[in-house]
Design a protein around this motif. Structure first.
Motif, short mmCIF file in Angstrom:
data_model
loop_
_atom_site.label_atom_id
_atom_site.label_comp_id
_atom_site.label_asym_id
_atom_site.label_seq_id
_atom_site.Cartn_x
_atom_site.Cartn_y
_atom_site.Cartn_z
N GLU A 172 0.80 -1.21 0.00
CA GLU A 172 0.00 0.00 0.00
C GLU A 172 0.85 1.28 0.00
OE1 GLU A 172 -3.12 -0.02 -0.34
OE2 GLU A 172 -3.71 -2.08 0.13
N ARG A 221 -0.76 9.03 3.63
CA ARG A 221 -1.56 8.52 2.51
C ARG A 221 -1.85 7.03 2.68
NH1 ARG A 221 2.02 11.77 -0.51
NH2 ARG A 221 3.26 9.94 -1.12
N THR A 222 -0.86 6.28 3.13
CA THR A 222 -1.07 4.85 3.33
C THR A 222 -2.14 4.60 4.38
OG1 THR A 222 1.23 4.38 2.73
CG2 THR A 222 0.03 2.67 3.93
N LYS A 225 -5.55 5.29 2.97
CA LYS A 225 -5.94 4.25 2.02
C LYS A 225 -6.37 2.97 2.75
CE LYS A 225 -4.32 2.32 -2.39
NZ LYS A 225 -4.63 0.90 -2.20
N GLN A 228 -9.78 3.36 4.22
CA GLN A 228 -10.77 3.25 3.15
C GLN A 228 -11.03 1.78 2.79
OE1 GLN A 228 -12.48 5.81 1.25
NE2 GLN A 228 -13.61 3.97 0.65
N GLU A 229 -9.99 0.97 2.81
CA GLU A 229 -10.12 -0.42 2.38
C GLU A 229 -10.55 -1.35 3.51
OE1 GLU A 229 -6.29 -1.34 0.76
OE2 GLU A 229 -6.66 -0.26 -1.12
N GLN A 248 -5.31 -7.78 0.56
CA GLN A 248 -6.24 -6.75 0.99
C GLN A 248 -6.36 -6.83 2.51
OE1 GLN A 248 -7.92 -4.32 -0.69
NE2 GLN A 248 -6.82 -4.88 -2.56
N LYS A 277 -11.61 14.16 3.65
CA LYS A 277 -11.94 12.77 3.33
C LYS A 277 -13.26 12.40 4.00
CE LYS A 277 -8.01 11.73 1.20
NZ LYS A 277 -7.93 11.23 -0.20
#
Length: 364
Positions: A172, A221-222, A225, A228-229, A248, A277
């Motif tokens: 990621e 950023r990681t 992300k 989000q996942e 994932q 966000k």
């Protein structure tokens, strides 16, 4: 039957939380038109901090009264509240205890766990990266507020050590490890294990300007992300611990697949950093219904069922801060005064009010 009804109520609240935002006024990060901070007493933080010190701080040691230990996270949280309250004497006393008792390893990182009932009192020398991040952040804030070069030097040393010892390049991107030992892919059958609540986003915002050796923007950023996942089960909430072995994020097998006392901090850090966000906050805002005083609940993620409630007002304040950021919803009057409860709840209550006062004063 009561648990099933609570779960149904929670699911209904979450479904509302996941509905699209209407209009630009509700957008995360929208500037207030006429900020009003009259909802908090002028000296609320000084009063809350005074009561906090009396109940939880002893000669610089911060006591987690539920777990009956001290830890690097608690030291960092108390230093953060102290610097926000402008209490340099207490700040320095807590820092000196922390430096003397926890920064005892050649790694340059704090031992995460200290127990007065044990010999030696440090019972685990591994670090918790969020503890070091909180301590470094507050030292930087103290250096700026009081012009103290020694605080700045200590902050920079810790930031750079976290950057070198607690970050790794993953699928990621640049990833924050929970500690320097025990979280690598070799340590767990389901791969690298991470804790999304260790991404203290307001601290990372400061680190980006403070230290250029680590790409803290990439770390940030990681984290965003991965949040989000990491939406698991019917309610689309993150688990306290995730594993990356499948490619994932998935709930880590070594821990219960729950949204619980770790992950509850994620919406606070997202709110405090005022990140644009809004989608990341939506799964959280339905966890507490202020009108019915329902929740917030721990959640069994695979089935989406509510379990026990989080015990304390501070957990409600976290969700209220997220509602403020997402919908500009004013804080419920019951949250505007801090009454000492347990260490963790009281800490989160104070931090939530600081975050809202700094980022979204129109909600007060």
């Amino acid at each position: 039957m009561m648990v099933k009804q609570a779960a149904l109520g929670l699911a209904m609240l979450i479904s509302v939380a996941l509905s699209p935002l209407n209009g630009t006024a509700a957008s995360l990060g929208a500037e207030p038109s006429q900020p009003d901070t009259a909802g908090l007493a002028a000296n609320w933080l000084e009063a809350a901090w005074s009561a906090y010190k009396q109940r939880f701080v002893r000669d610089g040691r911060v006591i987690d009264d539920v777990n009956r230990i001290s830890h690097s996270e608690g030291q960092g949280y108390a230093m953060l509240i102290a610097v926000k309250a402008g209490d340099r004497v207490a700040f320095d006393e807590i820092w000196q205890w922390t430096k003397r008792e926890l920064y005892i390893d050649s790694s340059g990182l704090a031992a995460w766990k200290w127990d007065d009932r044990s010999t030696p009192k440090v019972t685990d020398k591994n670090n918790a990266s969020d503890g070091d991040i909180l301590i470094a952040w507050t030292l930087g804030e103290g250096a700026e507020q009081w012009g103290a070069r020694d605080y700045r030097d200590a902050a920079l040393d810790i930031i750079r050590t976290v950057g070198s010892a607690n970050t790794t390049r993953g699928r990621e991107g640049l990833t924050l490890l929970p500690g320097r030992i025990g979280f690598s892919p070799e340590d767990h059958p389901d791969g690298q294990v991470l804790n999304l609540s260790y991404w203290v986003f307001p601290a990372l915002e400061r680190f980006k300007a403070f230290d250029k050796q680590t790409d803290w923007a990439a770390v940030q950023r990681t984290g965003l992300k991965l949040i989000q996942e990491s939406r698991f089960g019917p309610l689309r909430l993150p688990s306290d611990w995730i594993a990356m072995g499948s490619g994932q994020p998935a709930p880590a097998k070594a821990f219960p697949a729950k949204f619980s006392y770790n992950a509850i901090r994620i919406p606070l850090y997202l709110t405090w950093a005022k990140l644009d966000k809004p989608d990341l906050l939506r799964p959280f805002v339905g966890l507490w219904n202020s009108e019915l005083n329902l929740g917030p609940f721990e959640v069994d993620l695979p089935v989406g069922s509510a379990q026990q409630t989080f015990g304390g007002t501070g957990f409600k304040a976290v969700i209220a801060s997220a509602k403020c950021a997402l919908h500009q919803e004013k804080l419920h009057p019951s949250l505007r005064k801090v009454e000492p409860e347990t260490y963790y709840s009281t800490t989160l209550h104070i931090l939530s009010l600081i975050a809202v006062q700094e980022r979204y004063p129109e909600c007060l």
